[in-house]
Design a protein around this motif. Structure first.
Motif, PDB file in Angstrom:
ATOM      1  N   SER A  77     -41.872   8.574 -12.591  1.00  0.00           N
ATOM      2  CA  SER A  77     -42.047   9.528 -11.502  1.00  0.00           C
ATOM      3  C   SER A  77     -43.519   9.554 -11.070  1.00  0.00           C
ATOM      4  O   SER A  77     -44.316   8.691 -11.456  1.00  0.00           O
ATOM      5  N   SER A  78     -43.870  10.524 -10.267  1.00  0.00           N
ATOM      6  CA  SER A  78     -45.259  10.663  -9.821  1.00  0.00           C
ATOM      7  C   SER A  78     -45.502  12.125  -9.509  1.00  0.00           C
ATOM      8  O   SER A  78     -44.558  12.908  -9.389  1.00  0.00           O
ATOM      9  N   ILE A  83     -41.626   5.294  -6.816  1.00  0.00           N
ATOM     10  CA  ILE A  83     -41.045   5.833  -8.040  1.00  0.00           C
ATOM     11  C   ILE A  83     -39.843   4.987  -8.425  1.00  0.00           C
ATOM     12  O   ILE A  83     -39.333   4.213  -7.617  1.00  0.00           O
ATOM     13  N   GLY A 101     -42.777  12.793  -6.912  1.00  0.00           N
ATOM     14  CA  GLY A 101     -42.453  11.775  -5.922  1.00  0.00           C
ATOM     15  C   GLY A 101     -41.015  11.855  -5.457  1.00  0.00           C
ATOM     16  O   GLY A 101     -40.718  11.633  -4.280  1.00  0.00           O
ATOM     17  N   ALA A 119     -40.691  12.699  -1.255  1.00  0.00           N
ATOM     18  CA  ALA A 119     -40.329  11.659  -0.286  1.00  0.00           C
ATOM     19  C   ALA A 119     -39.137  12.117   0.564  1.00  0.00           C
ATOM     20  O   ALA A 119     -38.114  12.542   0.039  1.00  0.00           O
ATOM     21  N   PRO A 167     -47.764  13.206  -4.158  1.00  0.00           N
ATOM     22  CA  PRO A 167     -47.438  12.191  -5.161  1.00  0.00           C
ATOM     23  C   PRO A 167     -47.165  10.866  -4.459  1.00  0.00           C
ATOM     24  O   PRO A 167     -46.672  10.863  -3.330  1.00  0.00           O
ATOM     25  N   THR A 168     -47.474   9.770  -5.116  1.00  0.00           N
ATOM     26  CA  THR A 168     -47.112   8.490  -4.514  1.00  0.00           C
ATOM     27  C   THR A 168     -45.597   8.446  -4.380  1.00  0.00           C
ATOM     28  O   THR A 168     -44.855   8.975  -5.215  1.00  0.00           O
ATOM     29  N   SER A 169     -45.159   7.806  -3.340  1.00  0.00           N
ATOM     30  CA  SER A 169     -43.715   7.715  -3.095  1.00  0.00           C
ATOM     31  C   SER A 169     -43.097   6.517  -3.801  1.00  0.00           C
ATOM     32  O   SER A 169     -41.903   6.271  -3.686  1.00  0.00           O
TER      33      SER A 169
END
Lengths: 374, 374, 374, 374
Positions: free
Chosen positions: C207-208, C308, D262, D266, C304-306
């Motif tokens: 995850s992120s 994942i 994430g 998203a 968060p970065t997408s």
């Protein structure tokens, strides 16, 4: 135009010194989806590159360009295309001849930018003229190659040398094809032959001579340009005057317009099948800062290079008076290699004007008798 | 330069049409604390305003300027001073003569911007030329008056008419004081007398004629200008070419540089008490895009106004061919009233270059033999 | 800020894609005479570069920077110095892992820029995110290193991670030295320990998580910034929001200011030996868009970065609905590596504001009770 | 954004001080042929103008706008339309109350820009805050009215007050129609009633309070925005932070994104009839700096006005410590009147992004499964 960036929507930022490891430019704002390979750019660079004849500097530079970003290809694109992101172009310097710079390291070559750079910055890369070297114009030509892709085949930009020193071409003999047949981009074969002898004499004497370049852009539709400080001719004047050694720019009739009467100067109009047809082009294709649909015509005067073999009086950084003789590899007539540069800057101005026109208005032009924008 | 805004740090945005209620400009980026009153600006506007002699348009405009923002005075300031915020200047149009525009409402006056504006925008304020009228230059002169305040008394900018039609001045008789003594800003009294007869003939014939203006800026220190696309001469070329009816710009030797040898063109240097002294000024005070400390010299070619009494062939918005004769109040030689405008644009370019130079470097210049920046 | 160029007098133009041959920037408008070597830039790049810990992407990139132009050294300079001309910086990509892009070549990763780039350009370099990859921020950090040289030692810019997901630091334990002691740039040792476990769980789950970065610039004198659209805080907000994954920016009290009364929010002043001393800093060092002399304080929220491991619903270029799982090397918390980027953008904003302030005013500030500008 | 000019292709330059004769703006780059009358602008100005309720300043200003240039009408235009030339808008100040400024002429009101302007410029128009007065925002609203004309009816921009001090609205009760029914632009009727009492208390106490404004732009097509420094969200952040009293800006989930995983952040996509349909809008309509086709959503935090009746500690220009109590007419919650200003700045950002997108790409967007740009 600001600092080392040219343009508004279509922007070219150049960098690099004559004897540094490389030079190049970042081309930003290019539309996506245009076919673009290194070869597309190289063909224009080859026209400018040094070493092509005895009439240009003997520095040997392949001027091989690399595209470092902004293009993409896969199995769905039609070859390599622009992506709309910045296109970074780099040309490595190969022939930075190792030499003794002690003479010019402190002395200011008269007619060159040496003293002005020193006065402004207090430090300068004196090797080969550093940033003020005409070598920077390779980056302009590279940027211009991208600009041509934006303009497409409908707009044709060609330049020629129309005067070398006191010798003008005979315009009645103008033949664009001739430009590729002589080392001067001269459209008049007879004058080219005359120049060959003349410039050989200049070269052997270690002297140099000025020149005038004329550029003609055909196929520019009416409506490009943005009054009042973004006038097409004002942008063109600024762009062309920014080329090394340029000392004058004129549009259409130019300085001759000063001697014309209003009757003679105004270009009369009749209707043709696709819009107005003009009886003459004293305007050089621009009125009120906006293109008229006629060919855009400009001329640029280039001074002689100041690198000559005769010693000239000057001073050095220490405030001492010295006499200086500029040795090295130089162009006896810098106007010659300026021809592709004038074309490139014209292409950049027009590409930027096109995109801005499209931005403000949606593009196209109103035609008399027509039904709205076409 | 972009759209209707000129400059980078010192910025002038102009607005207004010939026959609208008013015109003006917003001057942004002016340093604070400079003494500035409407009278300081009016003195320059008065030099440009119409109706001054039979050789300029008979439109009667007081061109009275109001300062709407950006200045302040109280008991602690030395008179009214700039605050560093935008200076809004407005000039109301008073003599928008009520007339019948039916003839030019649809037809394009040849040589004017009428057709180009129509092609670009599809709609145009045709009354008196609308935005493309030379009346807009009043706003430039107002902006230039503020620029002069920034430059201070150390920089002196003066322009003169040096050619009218085929008649050039005799430069050996150049006397700046003469410029105020004749209606042409001519520095040569004998030529001014000749022009008086000559232009009277042109005027009575309902014709017009072109001209060349020369501007000289003395006191510009070395170091102003920012290579490569913000070169001082490139900025100057763009600014001067943006003036109505300008068709050519040259710096220093200009187009004559094309005929010079490198030996003759390079300005040799010797040391003077305050820095280099040049033996000539073919460079026009700019090398490599940076001021050299010599006077900055430029010339601008102006075409004849296209408003003449002889009918000319043209077309109209409906695509019909018509013959048009431009009635109304016009300048037989627009170059005359361009003189203060050329001065103003030069002042704007220099003020902007000064501020940018100070921004990047802290200001001042390195002097050979000196001890760092002075 | 325009296209890929940041700044007005101090300008940074970046270029390059994640998986192209190289990336870099052109830094224009830098004052001359500043000591600058590749090592001076490398030290900042090393703080951002990937592969430093298990909490950042495992891509291995040395991020070795080359200076291709704009510097010079000889026996008279004090080491290598800037010349005032464009500084071209290049970083070659070394670890563009050869992989199969077939899955994302046509499908749009949710939360990423894939679909937006496609919609705008119709073509995109999907390898590693192309131009929208956080890899571009290396060029920002390189540009920021030059900006720091301009600002000098008097201005100290430091950033820290102050929130990771729901976990905020305890500000009473703030210790800048701690930032170098943990892989999170966390100024609070106890929270850093907590984050280590927390982020390990996020990472292992594929995850992120988002984060907040705070930047503090000390030593900024009063007077920088240019109302109204060049306000220091407006420029800062634009610059920080332009960083990948940024979703919010606040200055000083920021969003908390919405809950404050006028009594509590206004920072009261008393006189100190060098000028006003403030009792608090709710303003974050900026009032009316101009620096006050207090520390400039801003915070940036990063999503968060997408990328994942859980599959997400999306569509592809062909309009088909697909589920996508982003494999590859990613940052579980992009906020961490954003810390040096936030510092760099702050440095660029401040350097540009400094040069513009010096341009318009000559520099320095008026101090109450003082004798003019100091 | 530079100095007092906002935008690139669509440009708004504002001018004027709180107690000068007038204020206004020049709107440049507007497409031609758009219907535009003073009434079209007035309707938006009326929403911002003071004196509307007891919750805003009691200064009485009709804020009547005049169009001084850039429009035209004759028997062939459909009413008055834009011509593509600069639109000069002017609002005269009518209620510059004659008052005694002696107290604040030298003392710096804490929390205001007084000291910062003094530090930068050394002189300031202290009457009513001079240039830093929120009165300048009238010019922004006027410019925004023109921007709305460019965007057309397809793009709908609405803002609302979503937080006053500690009191947030209940989003489940959001009803845009309510915004016109209460003096707060509050979309939640119940909260509006609560605010009425709350703000009355604040006002009677001579205090002030902060607020948060949310703006939603519906109908923005995918593809607007220009990475990387001209990102749509970066431009929006800069534009919104440039509004008086703004201290924070967030896009979409904003600062809450820092707490999201994430998976949650998203926005997943499915195909709809006209392109992708998103399951959520954490992105706030912008990914990678480019619009996604979802609504663009931003929030701006405003600090409480620093003009309060309680005396605060400060210093004056002479360096003396004084206590200052700000009398006069003020807004107890400046966030209220900021609502139309937030809308206007959003409109300006979007109009500029639209024109630039059209310039670079020709306009429109690629739709998954579609056949090229639509």
């Amino acid at each position: 135009m600001s600092h080392n960036t040219f343009g508004h929507l279509f922007r070219v930022t150049t960098w690099g010194e004559s004897h540094g490891p490389a030079l190049g430019c970042v081309v930003d704002g290019c539309p996506p989806g245009l076919s673009l390979t290194a070869e597309d750019i190289q063909v224009w660079l080859n026209r400018r590159k040094p070493g092509g004849s005895k009439f240009v500097t003997q520095r040997q530079e392949p001027d091989a360009v690399r595209i470092l970003s902004g293009v993409f290809s896969d199995d769905r694109t039609t070859g390599q295309v622009t992506t709309g992101t910045p296109i970074s172009l780099m040309i490595e310097n190969m022939d930075q001849r190792s030499k003794d710079y002690s003479e010019i390291a402190r002395a200011f070559r008269p007619g060159h930018a040496d003293h002005a750079y020193f006065a402004k910055y207090g430090v300068r890369d004196y090797r080969g003229g550093g940033r003020s070297s005409a070598r920077e114009t390779a980056a302009r030509v590279a940027g211009g190659a991208v600009a041509r892709k934006i303009l497409g085949d409908g707009v044709r930009i060609r330049a020629a040398l129309v005067q070398m020193g006191p010798h003008l071409i005979d315009r009645s003999r103008w033949d664009w094809d001739q430009c590729e047949q002589n080392p001067f981009w001269c459209p008049d074969a007879q004058t080219a032959a005359l120049w060959e002898d003349y410039l050989d004499g200049v070269r052997k004497a270690g002297s140099s001579i000025g020149a005038v370049v004329e550029v003609v852009a055909e196929g520019v539709p009416a409506g490009w340009g943005a009054p009042l400080y973004g006038k097409l001719d004002a942008e063109l004047a600024g762009a062309l005057m920014s080329i090394n050694a340029a000392k004058g720019v004129e549009i259409g009739a130019g300085f001759d317009a000063a001697t014309l009467s209003g009757e003679d100067n105004a270009d009369q109009m009749r209707m043709g099948p696709d819009g107005p047809v003009f009886g003459s082009n004293h305007a050089g294709g621009v009125l009120g800062g906006i293109s008229t649909g006629q060919a855009v015509v400009a001329r640029v005067a280039f001074k002689p290079t100041s690198s000559i073999l005769s010693p000239r009086q000057t001073v050095n950084e220490d405030g001492q008076e010295v006499d200086l003789r500029t040795k090295g590899r130089h162009d006896p007539c810098v106007g010659i290699r300026a021809v592709p540069v004038v074309e490139a800057m014209t292409a950049c101005v027009l590409a930027d004007a096109f995109l801005r026109h499209r931005g403000q208005t949606g593009g196209g032009a109103f035609v008399p008798g027509g039904q709205g924008r076409v």
